[in-house]
Design an enzyme around this catalytic site. Structure first.
Site, PDB file in Angstrom:
ATOM      1  N   ARG A   1      75.612 -16.095  12.929  1.00 48.39           N
ATOM      2  CA  ARG A   1      75.176 -16.353  11.544  1.00 48.39           C
ATOM      3  C   ARG A   1      73.808 -15.711  11.406  1.00 48.39           C
ATOM      4  O   ARG A   1      72.856 -16.124  12.090  1.00 48.39           O
ATOM      5  CB  ARG A   1      75.130 -17.858  11.273  1.00 48.39           C
ATOM      6  CG  ARG A   1      74.437 -18.207   9.985  1.00 48.39           C
ATOM      7  CD  ARG A   1      74.630 -19.656   9.575  1.00 48.39           C
ATOM      8  NE  ARG A   1      75.952 -19.883   9.042  1.00 48.39           N
ATOM      9  CZ  ARG A   1      76.278 -20.884   8.209  1.00 48.39           C
ATOM     10  NH1 ARG A   1      75.370 -21.753   7.827  1.00 48.39           N
ATOM     11  NH2 ARG A   1      77.500 -21.021   7.758  1.00 48.39           N
TER      12      ARG A   1
ATOM     13  N   HIS B   1      81.167 -14.189   4.097  1.00 53.03           N
ATOM     14  CA  HIS B   1      81.440 -15.447   4.808  1.00 53.03           C
ATOM     15  C   HIS B   1      82.964 -15.530   5.005  1.00 53.03           C
ATOM     16  O   HIS B   1      83.651 -16.313   4.362  1.00 53.03           O
ATOM     17  CB  HIS B   1      80.918 -16.613   3.974  1.00 53.03           C
ATOM     18  CG  HIS B   1      80.723 -17.891   4.729  1.00 53.03           C
ATOM     19  ND1 HIS B   1      81.006 -18.025   6.074  1.00 53.03           N
ATOM     20  CD2 HIS B   1      80.279 -19.111   4.325  1.00 53.03           C
ATOM     21  CE1 HIS B   1      80.736 -19.267   6.451  1.00 53.03           C
ATOM     22  NE2 HIS B   1      80.302 -19.942   5.414  1.00 53.03           N
TER      23      HIS B   1
ATOM     24  N   GLN C   1      84.862 -18.861   5.747  1.00 49.69           N
ATOM     25  CA  GLN C   1      84.941 -19.716   4.568  1.00 49.69           C
ATOM     26  C   GLN C   1      86.118 -19.274   3.681  1.00 49.69           C
ATOM     27  O   GLN C   1      86.898 -20.110   3.204  1.00 49.69           O
ATOM     28  CB  GLN C   1      83.627 -19.611   3.777  1.00 49.69           C
ATOM     29  CG  GLN C   1      83.576 -20.504   2.558  1.00 49.69           C
ATOM     30  CD  GLN C   1      83.498 -21.980   2.928  1.00 49.69           C
ATOM     31  OE1 GLN C   1      82.664 -22.371   3.727  1.00 49.69           O
ATOM     32  NE2 GLN C   1      84.371 -22.792   2.358  1.00 49.69           N
TER      33      GLN C   1
ATOM     34  N   ASP D   1      79.028 -22.125  -5.997  1.00 52.78           N
ATOM     35  CA  ASP D   1      78.218 -22.147  -4.765  1.00 52.78           C
ATOM     36  C   ASP D   1      76.754 -22.199  -5.185  1.00 52.78           C
ATOM     37  O   ASP D   1      76.421 -22.030  -6.372  1.00 52.78           O
ATOM     38  CB  ASP D   1      78.539 -20.886  -3.929  1.00 52.78           C
ATOM     39  CG  ASP D   1      77.769 -20.836  -2.607  1.00 52.78           C
ATOM     40  OD1 ASP D   1      77.278 -21.895  -2.150  1.00 52.78           O
ATOM     41  OD2 ASP D   1      77.646 -19.731  -2.027  1.00 52.78           O
TER      42      ASP D   1
ATOM     43  N   CYS E   1      81.892 -24.362  -1.356  1.00 48.80           N
ATOM     44  CA  CYS E   1      81.886 -24.201   0.104  1.00 48.80           C
ATOM     45  C   CYS E   1      80.999 -25.239   0.773  1.00 48.80           C
ATOM     46  O   CYS E   1      81.154 -25.490   1.965  1.00 48.80           O
ATOM     47  CB  CYS E   1      81.408 -22.798   0.454  1.00 48.80           C
ATOM     48  SG  CYS E   1      79.755 -22.450  -0.169  1.00 48.80           S
TER      49      CYS E   1
ATOM     50  N   ARG F   1      88.098 -25.667   7.449  1.00 47.24           N
ATOM     51  CA  ARG F   1      87.275 -24.788   8.278  1.00 47.24           C
ATOM     52  C   ARG F   1      87.658 -25.001   9.749  1.00 47.24           C
ATOM     53  O   ARG F   1      87.777 -24.054  10.518  1.00 47.24           O
ATOM     54  CB  ARG F   1      85.775 -25.085   8.084  1.00 47.24           C
ATOM     55  CG  ARG F   1      85.211 -24.760   6.710  1.00 47.24           C
ATOM     56  CD  ARG F   1      85.171 -23.273   6.440  1.00 47.24           C
ATOM     57  NE  ARG F   1      84.455 -22.525   7.450  1.00 47.24           N
ATOM     58  CZ  ARG F   1      83.117 -22.370   7.494  1.00 47.24           C
ATOM     59  NH1 ARG F   1      82.362 -22.897   6.562  1.00 47.24           N
ATOM     60  NH2 ARG F   1      82.548 -21.650   8.442  1.00 47.24           N
TER      61      ARG F   1
HETATM   62  N1   CP Z   1      80.135 -23.834   4.107  1.00 48.61           N
HETATM   63  C1   CP Z   1      79.371 -23.633   5.189  1.00 48.61           C
HETATM   64  O1   CP Z   1      79.397 -22.574   5.806  1.00 48.61           O
HETATM   65  O2   CP Z   1      78.580 -24.690   5.514  1.00 48.61           O
HETATM   66  P1   CP Z   1      77.411 -24.672   6.604  1.00 48.61           P
HETATM   67  O3   CP Z   1      76.321 -23.788   6.063  1.00 48.61           O
HETATM   68  O4   CP Z   1      76.982 -26.113   6.730  1.00 48.61           O
HETATM   69  O5   CP Z   1      77.949 -24.128   7.882  1.00 48.61           O
HETATM   70  N1  NVA Z   2      75.869 -18.795  -0.262  1.00 51.46           N
HETATM   71  C1  NVA Z   2      75.428 -19.828   0.621  1.00 51.46           C
HETATM   72  C2  NVA Z   2      76.583 -20.377   1.413  1.00 51.46           C
HETATM   73  C3  NVA Z   2      76.251 -21.473   2.366  1.00 51.46           C
HETATM   74  C4  NVA Z   2      77.421 -21.885   3.188  1.00 51.46           C
HETATM   75  C5  NVA Z   2      74.355 -19.293   1.536  1.00 51.46           C
HETATM   76  O1  NVA Z   2      74.484 -18.158   2.015  1.00 51.46           O
HETATM   77  O2  NVA Z   2      73.370 -19.991   1.790  1.00 51.46           O
END
Ligand code: CP
Ligand code: NVA
Length: 318
Positions: free
Chosen positions: A111, A138, A141, A233, A273, A301
């Site tokens: 990440r 993502h 997701q 989101d 999400c 997930r």
């Molecule tokens: N939706 C999602 O990826 O959540 P987190 O940021 O908590 O992993």
């Molecule tokens: N768009 C958001 C998604 C979090 C799961 C971010 O990147 O922070």
């Protein structure tokens, strides 16, 4: 030449790395694992016994972290969560991190902020690299979201999904996968917050082949009309905190609330999400309301990532 296990050893950086047939394969494996897990809370002859996953997280996480860690444990393997210990490119270069992890583990979930970092990691590592969220995509997701919609609607051909808010990482992956499966994916975003133009081009060419469509607009009321799925989101994604105030102003009209929902199909489902910012992109009555399927998404997930890991790391089932 087609192999019996086409995903074995593969990276997943963009959701568009997977063909529709490969997505179906992940979903079939997911369904089998989810059924077995729901019946017995165990997996017979756990498919990832002895396998280890390194999780390089440069941003916080609840769902992605816990579902990958729990998923690996349930499949008989092990996950190692690495956060402040390994700041990619700081204490060591991405290349050096990749070349060391290669010697220790069977796969990496990363990440990061810039998407280019996971691309570089994958280029340097010989073990598979899975994108656990970048500012561009993502993909895990999107797999969970589409799997959730398949459970609800069966075929997704012609199903209208209206995404209200930022043309961001979550939208990018969802649009690429949704149109590939024949969905009509719509977005209403304020001027200046449209999706990445290259992703839009890619989604449009995938849509042309897959029978789906992509519609970009600015008016939330217009795009939710006759939509079966409303998705939103955060207005400010991780890494964009300095823009939060400016974004709160720009997105003020882009809230999923009861008034907006009243324009959609009467039985429309609401997706997010998570994490949600109650009172910003979504109101609590909608997030906790009867149409909300956010916890099904979240649970899936776990299941889809287990399906994905079993396909990438496990022995073939057929
Ligand atoms: N939706 C999602 O990826 O959540 P987190 O940021 O908590 O992993
Ligand atoms: N768009 C958001 C998604 C979090 C799961 C971010 O990147 O922070």
């Amino acid at each position: 030449m087609a192999t019996a296990d086409p995903l074995r050893g593969r990276d997943l950086l963009s959701i568009a790395d997977l063909s529709v047939a490969e997505v179906e394969r992940v979903f079939d494996r997911t369904t089998a694992l989810k059924d077995e897990f729901r019946r017995t809370r165990r997996h017979v002859g756990p498919p990832l016994a002895g396998r280890t996953l390194a999780m390089l997280f440069q941003k916080p996480s609840l769902r992605t972290r816990v579902t990958f860690e729990a998923g690996m444990a349930q499949l008989g393997g092990h996950a190692i969560y690495l956060t402040n210990d390994v700041v990619l490119g700081a204490r060591e270069s991405v290349r050096d991190v990749a070349r060391n992890l290669d010697r220790f583990v069977d796969a990496i979930v990363a990440r990061t902020g810039p998407h280019e970092v996971v691309v570089e990691l994958a280029a340097q590592a010989t073990v598979p690299v899975i994108n656990g969220l970048t500012l561009r995509e993502h993909p895990c997701q999107a797999l969970a979201d589409v799997f959730t919609l398949r459970e609800r609607f069966g075929s997704l051909r012609g199903v209208v999904l209206a995404f209200v808010g930022d043309g961001n990482n979550v939208f990018h992956s969802l649009a690429l996968l949704g149109v590939a499966l024949g969905m009509e994916v719509r977005l209403a975003s304020p001027p200046g917050y449209a999706p990445n133009a290259r992703i839009v081009d890619r989604a449009r060419s995938i849509a042309a082949a897959g029978g789906g469509s992509l519609i970009l607009g600015v008016d939330p009321a217009e795009i939710v009309r006759e939509a079966a799925v409303i998705y939103t989101d955060a207005w400010t994604s991780m890494g964009q905190e300095a823009e939060a105030e400016e974004r709160r102003d720009a997105f003020a009209r882009y809230q999923v609330n009861a008034d907006l929902l009243a324009i959609a199909n009467r039985d429309a489902v609401v997706m997010h999400c998570l994490p949600a910012h109650r009172g910003e992109e979504i109101t609590s009555d909608v997030l906790d309301g009867p149409g909300s399927i956010v916890l099904d998404q979240s649970e899936n997930r776990l299941h889809v990532q287990k399906g994905l890991l079993a396909e990438i790391l496990g022995d073939p089932v057929d």
